[in-house]
Every structure is written in C-alpha cells, then in structure tokens.
Design a protein around this motif. Structure first.
Motif, PDB file in Angstrom:
ATOM      1  N   UNK A   1      17.255 -21.448 -10.371  1.00 37.83           N
ATOM      2  CA  UNK A   1      17.266 -20.122  -9.776  1.00 37.83           C
ATOM      3  C   UNK A   1      18.131 -19.195 -10.617  1.00 37.83           C
ATOM      4  N   UNK A   2      17.780 -17.924 -10.647  1.00 38.12           N
ATOM      5  CA  UNK A   2      18.485 -16.949 -11.501  1.00 38.12           C
ATOM      6  C   UNK A   2      19.251 -15.937 -10.667  1.00 38.12           C
ATOM      7  N   UNK A   3      20.492 -15.696 -11.053  1.00 42.15           N
ATOM      8  CA  UNK A   3      21.334 -14.698 -10.399  1.00 42.15           C
ATOM      9  C   UNK A   3      21.966 -13.778 -11.414  1.00 42.15           C
ATOM     10  N   UNK A   4      23.106 -13.181 -11.053  1.00 38.90           N
ATOM     11  CA  UNK A   4      23.719 -12.194 -11.946  1.00 38.90           C
ATOM     12  C   UNK A   4      25.165 -12.518 -12.316  1.00 38.90           C
ATOM     13  N   UNK A   5      25.527 -13.791 -12.314  1.00 39.49           N
ATOM     14  CA  UNK A   5      26.870 -14.244 -12.675  1.00 39.49           C
ATOM     15  C   UNK A   5      27.928 -13.852 -11.651  1.00 39.49           C
ATOM     16  N   UNK A   6      27.538 -13.409 -10.455  1.00 37.41           N
ATOM     17  CA  UNK A   6      28.512 -12.995  -9.447  1.00 37.41           C
ATOM     18  C   UNK A   6      28.666 -14.066  -8.374  1.00 37.41           C
ATOM     19  N   UNK A   7      29.789 -14.002  -7.636  1.00 38.07           N
ATOM     20  CA  UNK A   7      30.002 -14.935  -6.539  1.00 38.07           C
ATOM     21  C   UNK A   7      28.953 -14.728  -5.449  1.00 38.07           C
ATOM     22  N   UNK A   8      28.580 -13.469  -5.201  1.00 41.68           N
ATOM     23  CA  UNK A   8      27.580 -13.193  -4.167  1.00 41.68           C
ATOM     24  C   UNK A   8      26.231 -13.800  -4.529  1.00 41.68           C
ATOM     25  N   UNK A   9      25.879 -13.786  -5.832  1.00 46.04           N
ATOM     26  CA  UNK A   9      24.625 -14.400  -6.268  1.00 46.04           C
ATOM     27  C   UNK A   9      24.672 -15.904  -6.058  1.00 46.04           C
ATOM     28  N   UNK A  10      25.781 -16.539  -6.436  1.00 44.86           N
ATOM     29  CA  UNK A  10      25.913 -17.973  -6.220  1.00 44.86           C
ATOM     30  C   UNK A  10      25.811 -18.329  -4.749  1.00 44.86           C
ATOM     31  N   UNK A  11      26.420 -17.508  -3.907  1.00 43.31           N
ATOM     32  CA  UNK A  11      26.396 -17.724  -2.459  1.00 43.31           C
ATOM     33  C   UNK A  11      24.978 -17.620  -1.912  1.00 43.31           C
ATOM     34  N   UNK A  12      24.287 -16.548  -2.247  1.00 45.70           N
ATOM     35  CA  UNK A  12      22.942 -16.322  -1.716  1.00 45.70           C
ATOM     36  C   UNK A  12      21.959 -17.387  -2.208  1.00 45.70           C
ATOM     37  N   UNK A  13      21.992 -17.694  -3.497  1.00 45.68           N
ATOM     38  CA  UNK A  13      21.069 -18.687  -4.039  1.00 45.68           C
ATOM     39  C   UNK A  13      21.323 -20.068  -3.445  1.00 45.68           C
ATOM     40  N   UNK A  14      22.608 -20.429  -3.329  1.00 46.84           N
ATOM     41  CA  UNK A  14      22.941 -21.745  -2.779  1.00 46.84           C
ATOM     42  C   UNK A  14      22.556 -21.849  -1.308  1.00 46.84           C
TER      43      UNK A  14
ATOM     44  N   UNK B   1      20.614 -37.248  -9.395  1.00 47.98           N
ATOM     45  CA  UNK B   1      19.350 -36.980 -10.079  1.00 47.98           C
ATOM     46  C   UNK B   1      18.702 -35.679  -9.572  1.00 47.98           C
ATOM     47  N   UNK B   2      19.062 -35.284  -8.376  1.00 48.28           N
ATOM     48  CA  UNK B   2      18.569 -34.017  -7.828  1.00 48.28           C
ATOM     49  C   UNK B   2      19.611 -32.936  -8.125  1.00 48.28           C
ATOM     50  N   UNK B   3      19.541 -32.403  -9.343  1.00 50.67           N
ATOM     51  CA  UNK B   3      20.571 -31.479  -9.845  1.00 50.67           C
ATOM     52  C   UNK B   3      19.942 -30.104 -10.073  1.00 50.67           C
ATOM     53  N   UNK B   4      20.384 -29.123  -9.326  1.00 51.82           N
ATOM     54  CA  UNK B   4      19.867 -27.765  -9.466  1.00 51.82           C
ATOM     55  C   UNK B   4      20.720 -26.982 -10.459  1.00 51.82           C
ATOM     56  N   UNK B   5      20.134 -25.913 -10.999  1.00 53.45           N
ATOM     57  CA  UNK B   5      20.837 -25.023 -11.926  1.00 53.45           C
ATOM     58  C   UNK B   5      20.723 -23.595 -11.398  1.00 53.45           C
ATOM     59  N   UNK B   6      21.857 -22.958 -11.190  1.00 50.90           N
ATOM     60  CA  UNK B   6      21.890 -21.547 -10.825  1.00 50.90           C
ATOM     61  C   UNK B   6      22.270 -20.772 -12.077  1.00 50.90           C
ATOM     62  N   UNK B   7      21.285 -20.149 -12.687  1.00 49.82           N
ATOM     63  CA  UNK B   7      21.471 -19.515 -13.988  1.00 49.82           C
ATOM     64  C   UNK B   7      21.948 -18.071 -13.852  1.00 49.82           C
ATOM     65  N   UNK B   8      22.586 -17.577 -14.922  1.00 49.96           N
ATOM     66  CA  UNK B   8      22.859 -16.158 -15.031  1.00 49.96           C
ATOM     67  C   UNK B   8      21.596 -15.439 -15.473  1.00 49.96           C
ATOM     68  N   UNK B   9      21.655 -14.129 -15.701  1.00 48.45           N
ATOM     69  CA  UNK B   9      20.466 -13.360 -16.080  1.00 48.45           C
ATOM     70  C   UNK B   9      19.813 -13.912 -17.348  1.00 48.45           C
ATOM     71  N   UNK B  10      18.508 -14.123 -17.301  1.00 47.11           N
ATOM     72  CA  UNK B  10      17.798 -14.716 -18.434  1.00 47.11           C
ATOM     73  C   UNK B  10      17.760 -13.786 -19.641  1.00 47.11           C
ATOM     74  N   UNK B  11      18.085 -12.506 -19.468  1.00 47.26           N
ATOM     75  CA  UNK B  11      18.101 -11.597 -20.619  1.00 47.26           C
ATOM     76  C   UNK B  11      19.274 -11.889 -21.550  1.00 47.26           C
ATOM     77  N   UNK B  12      20.240 -12.681 -21.066  1.00 40.67           N
ATOM     78  CA  UNK B  12      21.386 -13.041 -21.890  1.00 40.67           C
ATOM     79  C   UNK B  12      21.151 -14.381 -22.577  1.00 40.67           C
ATOM     80  N   UNK B  13      21.458 -14.435 -23.860  1.00 41.13           N
ATOM     81  CA  UNK B  13      21.303 -15.684 -24.602  1.00 41.13           C
ATOM     82  C   UNK B  13      22.172 -16.789 -24.015  1.00 41.13           C
TER      83      UNK B  13
ATOM     84  N   UNK C   1      24.686 -27.204 -10.754  1.00 42.05           N
ATOM     85  CA  UNK C   1      25.357 -26.680 -11.949  1.00 42.05           C
ATOM     86  C   UNK C   1      25.223 -25.165 -11.896  1.00 42.05           C
ATOM     87  N   UNK C   2      26.322 -24.473 -11.765  1.00 43.51           N
ATOM     88  CA  UNK C   2      26.300 -23.012 -11.677  1.00 43.51           C
ATOM     89  C   UNK C   2      26.465 -22.395 -13.061  1.00 43.51           C
ATOM     90  N   UNK C   3      25.887 -21.205 -13.240  1.00 41.22           N
ATOM     91  CA  UNK C   3      25.896 -20.535 -14.532  1.00 41.22           C
ATOM     92  C   UNK C   3      27.270 -20.131 -15.007  1.00 41.22           C
TER      93      UNK C   3
END
Length: 336
Positions: free
Chosen positions: A216-229, A178-190, A242-244
C-alpha cells in the motif's frame, strides 16, 4: 551601530589595524591589540558579514533545503549538518519546502540571492527539470542528500535503500513471518521505489509471493501509516508490516493499539530511518537505517571538500544500512 572606524578612533589606531586584529591577517603589537580588543568589548562591535561577503565573494553560509522539517529524520539530518559546520566558519540557512516543488523553487531562489557558498538539498520531487536548470545556471556547489535528482551534476550522499528494506524483510522472515506487508512512501520518489524493491526481493528469495493488497502507498506521514494499517489489520491477513519510514511505522503502532492487536505478539512492525524518537514509542520501534546525524555530517563534509577543491569527479557516497533491533518485532505466533 558602531563601525570599524568608531572602534579605531576609540582604540587610537588606524581602521586597518583593527581589521588585522579581527582577521588575524598581520602581526600587531600586543599593546595595540589590547586597545583594539578593549574597544571592541566596550562598544559591542560585530564585524559586518555583508561587508566581508562583498570583499571576499564568500558569505560563509550554506543553504539547507529539506522537504519536511516536522519529520524527525530531516530534523536530525539538519542537526548533523549544523554540527559539522560548527567546526568551521560556516553557518546554516534552513528552508522547508513542505514537499511542494513550487515552494522549493521559491526558497532556492532566495538562497541563491543570498549568495550562499553551497547548497545541501533534499529535493521535494525526483523529477524537476526547472530545478536542474536553475542549479546548473547558478553554478553553486551542491550536495544532494538521500533523494537523487536525475540530470543534476551534483555530489550525492545517501543510504542504500534497497539493501535496507531487504535487511528489514529478512529480519522478519528469520523470525518466521511470511505474511509481510509493505506500506510504501510515494512511488514518485526513488527512495520509495528502492525500498519497495528491497522488500519484494527479500520475499522472492524466501519463496513468498505477496498479494497486491499487501503493498500500500502513503505519503511518509504518521497519519498515512495509521490509515493504511487500520484497513490492513482489519482483514487479519498479515503478521508483520514493513513501513516506508519510522514515522509511518509509529502510525501503524497507533492503529494496532486501537484495534487491540498486540505488538509484537500478534504483529511485528519495522520502520526505516532509525530516528531517535523510535526508542521512546511503545513498544520501542525496530528499524533499519544509518545514524542520521552522521549522515548529515557526511553530507556537509562532502560539500566542504568540494569548496576546498579537494575533490575532482562527482561523488556518490552510499552508506550501508544497519538493523536497529528493538521491541516491536518478534517471532511469529504459532497457530493453535
């Protein structure tokens, strides 16, 4: 470099006979054909694609413009496009925009100057008015892949991103999370907005109201997933992420390993896209998506249909996502 006239002289035939043999445009006697083929082999002659293009107004080349060739998704997508083109007379001219609209503009101009017969485009940005105007004026058959370009009259082939994220989130909810986070890609992308919407919808259906800090929003990169997580996991609030995309999810796995968070014992991780590499990380990555090479083949087929005038109205092909269940997700650990 040998010319068609050199081949004709060696074979003792006219250059038009050589052309008919090479292009199969008229019946030629077996003897003349044999002499031409022998002369071609001996001289290493290759027909000029430039000359053919000038004569027929066709280059038999598709321009493929992607935003990041280092992302395995776009590498596999391009491979699918190439596989389909290999079944025809078409070749592929690949350009990488590096997610930069200006670089995308320059490469687009290069492709148009090369007189490509069609374009397969994964855009660097959703909103790009100059790109739309340039493509409209060029009148080159175009298929957009994954990232819709508003205002552009082009065929579109994409995965249902909203449904994919809902499928991923429901998979986690069914495992008790139930505690499910979302690491999104850039919000400028549909595509990012749709995936985030799917995550929210699935949680809403389950009566879960996620705190703002779980998205949380990142840039679709592994480094973004790493830093946000890294920041998220230090707070110890969530049991699933759930990663973007799959590349971000791989970054999450690295962060979890460094922090001593076991996957899937203490944390379930699910990505989006279904890249082949996901099978070989540890633990193997659960994901949602559509077979990427098949997606590329579908896009190339739509462009071929458009060129052969087998299509009338513009098409939007929406492909259903599938759950690829591997080892990175599991039941939530019971307290105590």
């Amino acid at each position: 470099m040998s010319t068609i006239k050199d081949v004709a002289a060696r074979a003792g035939v006219s250059f038009t006979t050589v052309s008919h043999v090479l292009n199969g445009t008229r019946r030629v006697s077996d003897e003349a054909r044999a002499r031409v083929e022998q002369a071609v082999a001996e001289m290493g002659y290759a027909p000029s694609a430039v000359a053919r293009a000038l004569k027929t107004s066709e280059t038999f080349v598709f321009g493929v413009l992607v935003p990041n060739i280092t992302n395995p998704f776009f590498a596999e997508l391009t491979r699918g496009i190439e596989d389909r083109c290999q079944q025809t007379d078409y070749s592929v001219f690949l350009c990488n925009s590096d997610d930069e609209p200006e670089r995308q503009k320059q490469y687009l101009q290069t492709l148009l100057e090369r007189r490509v017969d069609g374009l397969l485009l994964a855009a660097a940005a959703d909103q790009d008015e100059p790109l739309v105007k340039r493509l409209a004026s060029a009148r080159v058959p175009t298929v957009v892949v994954e990232r819709r370009i508003p205002g552009l009259a082009a065929d579109l082939v994409r995965v249902d991103h909203d449904a994919g994220a809902r499928l991923a989130a429901r998979h986690l909810i069914c495992q008790g999370h139930r505690a499910i986070a979302c690491l999104s890609g850039p919000s400028r992308f549909e595509v990012s907005r749709e995936r985030t919407a799917g995550w929210r919808s699935a949680l809403h259906e389950a009566g879960i109201v996620p705190p703002a800090e779980w998205m949380l929003e990142g840039d679709f990169s592994a480094s973004a997933g790493y830093e946000l997580a890294h920041g998220l996991l230090k707070r110890g609030e969530v049991t699933a992420i759930l990663a973007g995309n799959d590349v971000m999810a791989i970054g999450v796995l690295r962060a979890a390993a460094e922090l001593g968070v076991s996957v899937p014992g203490q944390l379930s991780v699910i990505g989006f896209d279904g890249i082949d590499l996901g099978s070989y990380v540890y633990p193997a990555l659960t994901s949602v998506g559509y077979p990427i090479r098949e997606l590329g083949e579908m896009a190339a087929s739509v462009l071929l249909d458009r060129l052969s005038a087998r299509m009338g109205e513009r098409r939007e092909v929406v492909l259903p996502p599938r759950l690829i269940e591997r080892a990175s997700t599991g039941p939530v650990r019971k307290a105590g």
